[in-house]
Design a protein around this motif. Structure first.
Motif, PDB file in Angstrom:
ATOM      1  N   ARG A  15       0.658  -1.276   0.129  1.00 47.36           N
ATOM      2  CA  ARG A  15      -0.086  -0.063   0.009  1.00 47.36           C
ATOM      3  C   ARG A  15       0.978   1.395   0.135  1.00 47.36           C
ATOM      4  N   THR A  19      -1.685   3.598   6.978  1.00 45.50           N
ATOM      5  CA  THR A  19      -3.455   4.092   6.996  1.00 45.50           C
ATOM      6  C   THR A  19      -3.558   4.893   8.068  1.00 45.50           C
ATOM      7  N   HIS A  21      -6.307   5.676   9.502  1.00 43.78           N
ATOM      8  CA  HIS A  21      -7.739   5.275  10.224  1.00 43.78           C
ATOM      9  C   HIS A  21      -8.931   6.215  10.032  1.00 43.78           C
ATOM     10  N   VAL A  22      -8.973   7.003   8.643  1.00 41.58           N
ATOM     11  CA  VAL A  22      -9.862   7.890   8.528  1.00 41.58           C
ATOM     12  C   VAL A  22     -11.386   7.205   8.654  1.00 41.58           C
ATOM     13  N   THR A  23     -11.339   6.094   8.228  1.00 36.24           N
ATOM     14  CA  THR A  23     -12.543   5.208   8.158  1.00 36.24           C
ATOM     15  C   THR A  23     -13.246   5.131   9.370  1.00 36.24           C
ATOM     16  N   ARG A  24     -12.676   4.907  10.395  1.00 38.20           N
ATOM     17  CA  ARG A  24     -13.180   4.717  11.709  1.00 38.20           C
ATOM     18  C   ARG A  24     -13.702   5.995  12.058  1.00 38.20           C
ATOM     19  N   VAL A  26     -15.085   8.427  10.053  1.00 43.37           N
ATOM     20  CA  VAL A  26     -16.108   8.718   9.183  1.00 43.37           C
ATOM     21  C   VAL A  26     -17.167   7.904   9.629  1.00 43.37           C
ATOM     22  N   LEU A  27     -17.059   6.506   9.917  1.00 42.11           N
ATOM     23  CA  LEU A  27     -18.071   5.679  10.409  1.00 42.11           C
ATOM     24  C   LEU A  27     -18.691   6.194  11.748  1.00 42.11           C
TER      25      LEU A  27
END
Length: 46
Positions: A15, A19, A21-24, A26-27
């Motif tokens: 990759r 990472t 951890h923006v997804t956490r 946003v969720l």
């Protein structure tokens, strides 16, 4: 015929970075907004 072996990369190498951890985030924010929206709907519908 060339003697080419496939490259084996680690997950971090594949990759090419970190990472964040923006997804956490946003969720979590999305879930909080949905809960607030439903609470407002229930409060107004009474």
């Amino acid at each position: 015929m060339t003697d080419v072996r496939p490259e084996h990369l680690t997950a971090t190498e594949a990759r090419a970075g970190t990472t964040p951890h923006v997804t956490r985030v946003v969720l979590g924010v999305g879930l909080l907004l949905v809960i607030i929206a439903f609470a407002l709907i229930l409060f107004i519908a009474r």
